[in-house]
Write a protein that holds these residues in place. Structure first.
Motif, PDB file in Angstrom:
ATOM      1  N   TRP B 115      16.338  71.422  51.993  1.00 31.98           N
ATOM      2  CA  TRP B 115      17.976  72.082  52.254  1.00 31.98           C
ATOM      3  C   TRP B 115      18.731  71.937  51.157  1.00 31.98           C
ATOM      4  O   TRP B 115      18.705  70.963  50.447  1.00 31.98           O
ATOM      5  N   CYS B 116      19.597  72.958  51.108  1.00 30.97           N
ATOM      6  CA  CYS B 116      20.666  73.077  50.271  1.00 30.97           C
ATOM      7  C   CYS B 116      21.869  73.424  50.813  1.00 30.97           C
ATOM      8  O   CYS B 116      21.842  73.874  51.857  1.00 30.97           O
ATOM      9  N   GLY B 117      22.980  73.068  49.928  1.00 32.38           N
ATOM     10  CA  GLY B 117      24.196  73.864  50.588  1.00 32.38           C
ATOM     11  C   GLY B 117      24.412  75.211  49.912  1.00 32.38           C
ATOM     12  O   GLY B 117      23.611  75.626  49.038  1.00 32.38           O
ATOM     13  N   GLY B 124      29.763  76.484  42.261  1.00 31.10           N
ATOM     14  CA  GLY B 124      29.822  77.264  43.551  1.00 31.10           C
ATOM     15  C   GLY B 124      29.030  78.783  43.028  1.00 31.10           C
ATOM     16  O   GLY B 124      29.821  79.791  43.503  1.00 31.10           O
ATOM     17  N   SER B 125      28.063  78.641  42.495  1.00 32.69           N
ATOM     18  CA  SER B 125      27.297  79.843  42.157  1.00 32.69           C
ATOM     19  C   SER B 125      26.388  80.231  43.497  1.00 32.69           C
ATOM     20  O   SER B 125      26.253  81.495  43.614  1.00 32.69           O
ATOM     21  N   GLY B 126      26.049  79.256  44.124  1.00 31.32           N
ATOM     22  CA  GLY B 126      25.171  79.605  45.067  1.00 31.32           C
ATOM     23  C   GLY B 126      23.764  79.969  44.897  1.00 31.32           C
ATOM     24  O   GLY B 126      22.856  80.480  45.611  1.00 31.32           O
ATOM     25  N   PHE B 128      21.410  77.862  42.768  1.00 27.52           N
ATOM     26  CA  PHE B 128      20.474  76.777  42.507  1.00 27.52           C
ATOM     27  C   PHE B 128      19.291  76.910  43.580  1.00 27.52           C
ATOM     28  O   PHE B 128      18.264  76.911  43.161  1.00 27.52           O
ATOM     29  N   PRO B 129      19.747  77.180  44.915  1.00 26.09           N
ATOM     30  CA  PRO B 129      18.539  77.290  45.847  1.00 26.09           C
ATOM     31  C   PRO B 129      17.375  78.321  45.721  1.00 26.09           C
ATOM     32  O   PRO B 129      16.371  78.152  45.624  1.00 26.09           O
ATOM     33  N   ALA B 130      18.261  79.377  45.007  1.00 22.19           N
ATOM     34  CA  ALA B 130      17.393  80.677  44.829  1.00 22.19           C
ATOM     35  C   ALA B 130      16.409  80.249  43.821  1.00 22.19           C
ATOM     36  O   ALA B 130      15.175  80.749  43.867  1.00 22.19           O
TER      37      ALA B 130
END
Ligand SMILES: Cc1cc2nc3c(=O)[nH]c(=O)nc-3n(C[C@H](O)[C@H](O)[C@H](O)COP(=O)(O)OP(=O)(O)OC[C@H]3O[C@@H](n4cnc5c(N)ncnc54)[C@H](O)[C@@H]3O)c2cc1C
Ligand SMILES: Cc1cc2nc3c(=O)[nH]c(=O)nc-3n(C[C@H](O)[C@H](O)[C@H](O)COP(=O)(O)OP(=O)(O)OC[C@H]3O[C@@H](n4cnc5c(N)ncnc54)[C@H](O)[C@@H]3O)c2cc1C
Ligand SMILES: Nc1ncnc2c1ncn2[C@@H]1O[C@H](COP(=O)(O)O)[C@@H](O)[C@H]1O
Lengths: 332, 279, 436
Positions: B115-117, B124-126, B128-130
């Motif tokens: 799980w990530c935000g 706030g690049s969004g 990291f999870p990818a």
């Protein structure tokens, strides 16, 4: 610079036009049913590479390697053997920009990963040498001067796009690239399985794309009014926007704030309730075709840029609107 | 305490980022106020819920300096069983951070879900999870705005995320993958007093890393970018001139009308009809 | 029924009082839980900016080697401001700039955090972001723990030390306070102004880590109170302390009063070109002894501002050192009470005794009448003008007129200021008894 755009079943993502214009009108379309998208893309692009991927709903990592493969082909000049080598040399260092649409945000990091490039997300401006990204939920900008080639996503609604004249559009050269042999067939053995695409729900639509917006400001007296505004917006097929005063009060999410430090929008219709029209707000408002304002102060800036300026208590007008919509049965 | 001793087969990983407030000369902007973003909190809450259903351990992971221990302690207090910090001098690039995290996670043994935000509070690049998914060769479903656990809480999970144009994509998560959630989706539980106390003494596993820090970016206030206006359209020069002048010409604003609420509402709806927005 | 205790003693509030209470108790080998509502100790706390930590010698040997201080106070001055001019009495203590030092300027978020950390190192458990919502009592009404705002948020201990600051709601809940009287409180308002290090050094006549402590009488735009200016490394703390009751009457807002103070010709050059980084306000218990609560109840002790121990006597605005000391004595009493296994109010009286035997209550007794004197209308509104105009006439050269005799000036100016001789004498006497 080159724009990479993922086409889903012929449908183009939001911000495709802006990404193309930002990327000197060079674009690569990858996805399913690309042909259908060409017409719209032509209005903005001079050079278009297309790669139709037969299998839909590939894992994003697979799509990334397909795109990478196509790009390498272009850079090697396999698509057009006649291009001079030194031009190619330039190109394989060119910046890659994707629209920060959901698909773009998904794909871009994976593309950066397979191409072993740096990645800069949520850019407000991209050029080969530099990129400006927004930080802290859009409150700040910071300029970056990457030393190596990079991939970036361009925020939607940030720059606008100017179409080519029809004549030019026709002259766009379009190069098809065969689907790379490496492309996997879409498998059903997926960890995340696509079920369905649900139709738009305007009231929750990202503001930047909303064609109709109902805006609420400090003239609305309590947080409840914004639940009401949200409802009414839904019935009118509109989205809700607010001023910073309201987000500061915690009565609405920051992504609902219209203005310089919020979302930059460009709706056809804007109806403001209790908004004074401070420049930080209106400068994010785009060029709505129609503006209606309800305000107790007949002379505030917002009223002055309105087609219909109504002097009344916005809270009561909302109540009245809600009742009317119920009576007329437009409220479900 | 006892639960953290439990040696469950697999673990749910939650990636949380410690985001210091913008550091200025202002004594109020104090690094010690740093915490995880609303999105990370939502991710943690979902992580805890999945684990409660499956009996997995929750492992909170962060990449950052020692000050980042704060968010790990918060995670432990809320019910995470293990806390791992990949030690970096200060903030590092999303790409490097994610690859370091991936290296640590692949040494972790069986992982059921990550799980990530969807956005960290500062960068706030969004992304990291990818990157994490790319490194681990896992699938992803990012920016979730709804998560339905069904009755089991284990797989499959039904999830919904935004597409553009206000559309939504519904998908079903049936095995290990990277999920990121929006902050507004769920509120993080408040840590119980007992756990808050025991979290103080719980160990935080620190993994060394040789990551190069990025020099802190210079942040300037947001300035909207000038938007291009479509070039004049029209066949004859005259038409083009008109189209320009008209698009540029300021609105001829109407005189304000004072109306009672009911009448005002009626007027609004009339105009919407005239302008063709409603039937 | 007997419930297991979570600790030997629970300390509420990680300010100077709470941290010293926790530290002293932990050093005495007790299991201590220190509960703080802020995200970290000091995060929510403000004050003027000077601490006189001598008392720490007893708790943290060589504290000055680790304490996060801004500048060491080597100059203390008292300013008398009037529209006519300003009188400044300044003393420089050269030894104050060397170990063991005297006073220092420090930021509360740093200082409180450091002090709490001392307690944690000594074995206390610190619990932040947790607000204590009430006392737990047994049938007999003895305090046996606290309730917090967290789920399953009760903590039990034979002893609770309330260090929750001014207006302590725990002390009130235990009925230790006489009814509150707003005239017992002043409002402290402070601006943190940024100035380059060198500029501060040069304007205040200090160098390196030397700093200045200026207390101001007058210049508060007719609202009874006082002002202060303290130098940090690269900021200056400037503020006013205003009598709440008077403030209520006035229409002028605290910010305006600070603004006027900043414009006074004697102050303006000091802060010229600075930029406001922070504005904060806080209530101060001003009436000292006159408003102090009962210090103990069964299972409960009160320390620091919670017990109104702040010494705010105009040219003195000291609370942190009184808080630290009272906290320390409470902590030590906790150790004794643990050993004697007796937490009754009777036993805890030892705490009150040690306060009486120490500077804490002795200073307060000594200066009993000073706050009132300093805040009195005469001292506030008549004396500054009186004194400055006397000096004005003494030093002004009015040739060809000959210099007037001092006695005459004083008489005339006293009359003009409408100050009765006997008042002057009485105030002087109180002052002598207090300060002398
Ligand atoms: C650096 C900076 C960035 C900013 N960025 C943004 C931004 O991105 N977006 C933004 O919106 N703001 C932004 N602001 C704030 C902006 O300057 C204004 O303060 C804000 O837009 C005002 O919001 P408002 O109109 O809701 O409130 P006000 O300005 O207080 O206006 C309230 C209006 O409601 C009317 N009113 C009052 N009662 C009633 C009633 N009963 N019925 C009807 N009308 C009523 C009043 O006449 C008034 O016109 C920024 C400010 C700064 C300094
Ligand atoms: C404007 C101003 C200027 C001052 N200048 C000076 C000065 O220059 N020098 C000086 O020595 N003194 C000064 N003082 C006085 C000094 O600040 C206080 O006397 C001192 O801080 C008292 O310390 P304390 O620990 O008793 O209370 P505080 O410092 O107020 O600490 C109380 C702590 O308890 C916590 N708390 C409160 N309620 C709860 C609860 N329910 N649950 C959990 N935690 C809680 C608070 O968060 C806080 O951390 C000044 C005061 C003011 C207002
Ligand atoms: N340094 C980090 N350590 C742990 N998790 C992180 C880190 N950076 C980002 N994340 C996770 O990735 C999400 C998106 O972050 P970002 O890509 O920085 O917007 C965050 O909400 C976190 O869950």
């Amino acid at each position: 610079m080159i724009a990479v755009i993922l086409v889903r079943d012929g449908a183009l993502p939001a911000g495709f036009d802006e990404a193309i214009c930002e990327a000197d009108r060079r674009v690569m379309l990858v996805g399913s049913n690309v042909a259908e998208a060409i017409v719209d893309v032509r209005r903005f692009a001079r050079v278009v590479w297309t790669c139709d991927v037969a299998s839909s709903h590939l894992p994003v990592s697979a799509v990334a390697s397909v795109v990478a493969e196509c790009l390498r082909n272009v850079w090697k000049g396999n698509d057009r053997p006649e291009t001079e080598t030194q031009l190619r040399a330039v190109h394989d260092r060119e910046a890659i920009v994707l629209p920060a649409s959901p698909d773009g945000r998904d794909l871009a990091p994976h593309l950066a990963y397979v191409l072993e490039r740096e990645f800069h997300a949520g850019a407000t401006r991209v050029s080969d040498g530099s990129v400006t990204v927004s930080r802290r939920g859009g409150l700040f900008l910071s300029d970056i001067h990457p030393q190596s080639p990079f991939v970036a996503t361009l925020q939607i609604g940030i720059r606008g796009a100017d179409p080519l004249s029809d004549a030019e559009g026709d002259r766009a050269d379009i190069i098809e690239i065969p689907q790379p042999p490496s492309t996997p067939a879409s498998t059903s053995a997926r960890a995340v399985q696509h079920i369905e695409i649900q139709p738009p729900d305007a009231s929750t639509m990202d503001l930047a794309e909303a064609p109709r917006i109902l805006g609420g400001g400090a003239g609305l007296v309590d947080s409840g009014a914004f639940g009401q505004l949200q409802r009414i917006a839904g019935w009118l097929g509109a989205s809700m926007g607010v001023t910073r005063v309201i987000t500061d009060r915690g009565w609405a999410e920051h992504n609902r704030q219209i203005g310089t430090t919020g979302v930059v929008v460009d709706p056809d219709l804007y109806i403001s309730f209790g908004i004074s029209g401070a420049v930080q707000h209106t400068s994010g408002l785009g060029h709505p075709e129609h503006i209606i304002s309800v305000n107790t102060d007949a002379h505030c800036p917002m009223m002055q840029i309105s087609d219909v300026a109504i002097v009344a208590d916005a809270n009561e007008v909302l109540d009245a609107l809600e009742i009317l919509l119920f009576e007329s049965g437009e409220a479900q | 305490m006892s639960s953290s001793m439990s040696t469950s087969s697999s673990s749910v990983v939650v990636c949380v980022k410690w985001a210091p407030p913008r550091l200025t000369g202002d004594p109020a902007a104090d690094e010690r106020f740093g915490e995880m973003s609303a999105a990370d909190q939502a991710a943690l809450e979902f992580g805890l819920r999945t684990a409660e259903a499956t009996g997995d351990d929750v492992v909170a992971v962060t990449v950052g300096p020692q000050s980042a221990d704060k968010v790990l302690r918060d995670a432990l207090a809320c019910g995470a069983h293990r806390a791992i910090r990949i030690d970096t001098p200060s903030d590092v690039s999303t790409k490097d951070g994610a690859s370091a995290a991936a290296r640590t996670l692949s040494a972790l043994g069986a992982i059921s879900l990550i799980w990530c935000g969807d956005y960290s509070a500062d960068r706030g690049s969004g992304a990291f999870p990818a990157f994490l998914a790319a490194h681990l060769g896992l699938e992803q479903s990012l920016g979730l705005i709804r998560v339905d656990f069904g009755n089991s809480g284990a797989f499959p999970l039904d999830v919904v995320r935004r597409l553009d144009g206000g559309r939504r994509e519904r998908s079903r998560v049936i095995s290990t993958s990277v999920l990121s959630v929006e902050g507004s989706v769920v509120r993080l539980r408040r840590a119980s007093l007992g756990r808050s106390l025991s979290a103080q003494s719980q160990p935080i596993e620190v993994v060394a890393s040789a990551l190069v820090p990025v020099e802190p970016p210079i942040e300037k206030p947001y300035r909207p970018r000038a938007r291009v206006i479509p070039a004049p359209t029209g066949t004859t020069p005259l038409d083009r001139v008109r189209s320009v002048t008209e698009s540029a010409s300021p609105k001829i604003s109407a005189d304000p009308v004072e109306l009672d609420p009911r009448r005002a509402a009626e007027l609004i709806l009339e105009r919407l009809r005239d302008w063709g927005y409603t039937a | 029924m007997k419930v297991a205790n979570d600790a030997d003693v629970i300390v509420v509030g990680a300010g100077p009082a709470g941290s010293c209470a926790a530290l002293a108790a932990a050093l005495g080998g007790l299991e201590v839980i220190l509960v703080e509502r802020g995200p970290f100790p000091g995060s929510k706390n403000m004050y003027g900016g000077v601490v006189y930590p001598r008392i720490l010698d007893e708790l943290v040997p060589e504290w000055w080697t680790t304490a996060p201080i801004q500048r060491w106070v080597v100059k203390r001055s008292t300013m008398l401001l009037s529209d006519a001019g300003a009188l400044n009495i300044e003393y420089r203590g050269n030894s104050w700039g060397r170990p063991p030092y005297n006073g220092a300027t420090a930021y509360r978020p740093d200082f409180d955090n450091w002090l709490a950390d001392q307690a944690v190192r000594a074995g206390a458990t610190l619990l932040c972001s947790t607000t204590v919502t009430s006392l737990l009592r047994d049938e007999a009404g003895r305090v046996i723990g606290i309730a917090t705002d967290r789920p399953d948020g009760e903590l039990r201990a034979p002893l609770v030390i309330a260090c929750d600051g001014v207006n302590s709601f725990l002390a009130k809940q235990a009925d230790l306070y006489p009814p509150m009287d707003s005239s017992h409180f002043t409002l402290g308002v402070k601006e943190t102004l940024s100035l380059p290090r060198e500029v501060i050094d040069e304007r205040f006549g200090v160098r390196d880590d030397e700093g200045v402590d200026i207390e101001i009488l007058g210049g508060t735009s007719g609202v009874n109170g006082g002002g202060f200016i303290y130098t940090n490394s690269d900021t200056v703390s400037l503020g006013v302390v205003l009598k709440l009751s008077k403030l209520a009457g006035q229409s002028t807002r605290p910010e305006e009063i600070i603004g006027q103070l900043k414009r006074h010709p004697a102050i303006a050059p000091l802060i010229e070109g600075s930029e406001i980084l922070e504005y904060s306000a806080h209530v101060i218990p001003e009436a000292g002894l006159k408003m102090m609560p009962k210090m103990t109840a069964d299972g409960l002790m009160v320390a620091g501002d919670a017990a109104a121990m702040c010494l705010a006597a105009g040219i003195w605005l000291e609370g942190v050192n009184f808080a630290m000391a009272s906290g320390m004595y409470a902590g030590r009493t906790a150790v004794a009470s643990h050993e004697a296994n007796d937490a009754s109010a009777r036993f805890l009286k030892r705490y009150t005794d040690s306060l009486n035997d120490s500077f804490v209550l002795q200073d307060h007794r000594k200066l009993r009448n000073i706050p009132e004197l300093v805040l009195s209308d005469r001292v506030q509104h008549s004396y500054p003008g009186f004194v400055t105009s006397v000096l004005q006439r003494m030093f002004q050269v009015d040739n060809p007129r000959a210099k007037p005799g001092l006695r005459r000036i004083v008489r005339e100016e006293r009359k003009r200021a409408g100050i009765k001789l006997r008042h002057l004498l009485r105030d002087g006497w109180i002052g002598m008894r207090g300060f002398g």
